[in-house]
Design a protein around this motif. Structure first.
Motif, PDB file in Angstrom:
ATOM      1  N   ALA A 103       0.829  -1.216   0.000  1.00 40.32           N
ATOM      2  CA  ALA A 103       0.000   0.000   0.000  1.00 40.32           C
ATOM      3  C   ALA A 103       0.858   1.258   0.000  1.00 40.32           C
ATOM      4  CB  ALA A 103      -0.929  -0.015   1.212  1.00 40.32           C
ATOM      5  N   PRO A 104       1.616   1.482  -1.067  1.00 38.98           N
ATOM      6  CA  PRO A 104       2.515   2.639  -1.092  1.00 38.98           C
ATOM      7  C   PRO A 104       1.779   3.976  -0.964  1.00 38.98           C
ATOM      8  CG  PRO A 104       2.365   1.631  -3.263  1.00 38.98           C
ATOM      9  CD  PRO A 104       1.676   0.712  -2.310  1.00 38.98           C
ATOM     10  N   PRO A 147       2.999   8.562   1.945  1.00 43.38           N
ATOM     11  CA  PRO A 147       3.530   9.616   1.064  1.00 43.38           C
ATOM     12  C   PRO A 147       4.812  10.283   1.568  1.00 43.38           C
ATOM     13  CG  PRO A 147       1.581  10.382   2.215  1.00 43.38           C
ATOM     14  CD  PRO A 147       1.707   8.914   2.510  1.00 43.38           C
ATOM     15  N   SER A 148       5.096  10.195   2.853  1.00 37.38           N
ATOM     16  CA  SER A 148       6.323  10.814   3.370  1.00 37.38           C
ATOM     17  C   SER A 148       7.564   9.963   3.090  1.00 37.38           C
ATOM     18  CB  SER A 148       6.199  11.089   4.868  1.00 37.38           C
ATOM     19  OG  SER A 148       6.091   9.873   5.574  1.00 37.38           O
ATOM     20  N   VAL A 149       7.352   8.706   2.736  1.00 36.03           N
ATOM     21  CA  VAL A 149       8.455   7.783   2.486  1.00 36.03           C
ATOM     22  C   VAL A 149       8.548   7.400   1.006  1.00 36.03           C
ATOM     23  CG1 VAL A 149       9.366   5.476   3.028  1.00 36.03           C
ATOM     24  CG2 VAL A 149       8.307   6.848   4.821  1.00 36.03           C
ATOM     25  N   VAL A 177       6.539  -1.315  -9.097  1.00 31.51           N
ATOM     26  CA  VAL A 177       7.526  -1.012  -8.047  1.00 31.51           C
ATOM     27  C   VAL A 177       7.056   0.119  -7.139  1.00 31.51           C
ATOM     28  CG1 VAL A 177       9.503  -1.641  -9.516  1.00 31.51           C
ATOM     29  CG2 VAL A 177       8.855   0.753  -9.273  1.00 31.51           C
ATOM     30  N   SER A 178       7.710   0.192  -6.003  1.00 31.73           N
ATOM     31  CA  SER A 178       7.684   1.380  -5.150  1.00 31.73           C
ATOM     32  C   SER A 178       9.131   1.826  -5.013  1.00 31.73           C
ATOM     33  CB  SER A 178       7.136   1.061  -3.755  1.00 31.73           C
ATOM     34  OG  SER A 178       5.801   0.630  -3.805  1.00 31.73           O
ATOM     35  N   PRO A 222      10.309  -4.227  -5.881  1.00 32.03           N
ATOM     36  CA  PRO A 222       9.354  -4.854  -6.793  1.00 32.03           C
ATOM     37  C   PRO A 222       8.061  -5.182  -6.040  1.00 32.03           C
ATOM     38  CG  PRO A 222      11.497  -5.907  -6.953  1.00 32.03           C
ATOM     39  CD  PRO A 222      11.534  -5.006  -5.758  1.00 32.03           C
ATOM     40  N   ARG A 223       6.927  -4.915  -6.665  1.00 24.16           N
ATOM     41  CA  ARG A 223       5.644  -5.137  -6.000  1.00 24.16           C
ATOM     42  C   ARG A 223       5.040  -6.495  -6.319  1.00 24.16           C
ATOM     43  NH1 ARG A 223       1.666  -0.398  -6.437  1.00 24.16           N
ATOM     44  NH2 ARG A 223       0.753  -1.536  -4.700  1.00 24.16           N
TER      45      ARG A 223
END
Length: 177
Positions: free
Chosen positions: A13-14, A18-20, A28-29, A46-47
């Motif tokens: 759950a990227p 939002p701060s990271v 991906v994230s 990789p997601r």
């Protein structure tokens, strides 16, 4: 949850972080490392759940996976340059020069989810605290992204003990094997 699974929230759950999280899509994230070892230190995650559970040595045997992530590596490098230039000025005044960036995976990862490190070569992040940290990026313990896939006779495929011994060697001893 064990520390070994610390990356799971940014994979699943990227949008909730939002701060990271600097960037994410279905593949991906790209996040700020919580324990930076360089002035700028990012992780590419990789997601895909199957890929995420593999060690880099296994995941990047698959050419399709490596090619997919190669584009994101380039994006991560650009994000690292932008982050560095936003905070730091060159003392020589040559703004055209770019900070050198390391892109690698650890041969023996400390976390369970596959992650690619993208960090500046200065090695003076706030969490660079001991020679193990330093050696984890300056010896063969760090497998450079462009080394993948590893050759079948590369000891970093299976010799965990030899890889871990690299963390204990003296500083500035380049690529001792």
């Amino acid at each position: 949850m064990s520390f070994k699974y610390a990356l799971v929230p940014y994979i699943r759950a990227p949008e909730k972080h939002p701060s990271v999280v600097l960037y994410y899509d279905e593949n991906v994230s790209i996040i700020k490392d919580a324990f930076p070892k360089g002035k700028v230190h990012l992780l590419i995650l990789p997601r895909n759940e199957e890929t995420s559970k593999k060690r880099s040595q296994e995941a990047f045997k698959d050419e399709k996976t490596r090619k997919l992530l190669e584009g994101y590596v380039n994006q991560g490098v650009e994000l690292a340059h932008k982050a560095f230039n936003k905070t730091w000025k060159r003392i020589d005044g040559d703004e055209q020069k770019k900070m050198k960036i390391i892109v690698c995976c650890h041969s023996v990862p400390s976390l369970n989810n596959l992650h690619i490190h993208v960090l500046t070569t200065d090695m003076c992040g706030k969490n660079m605290k001991n020679k193990k940290h330093y050696n984890s990026f300056t010896t063969e313990f760090a497998i450079k992204f462009d080394e993948f896939p590893l050759k079948e006779d590369d000891y970093r495929l299976q010799d965990k003990g030899r890889c871990e011994s690299l963390l204990k060697q003296d500083l500035f001893q380049e690529n001792a094997s």
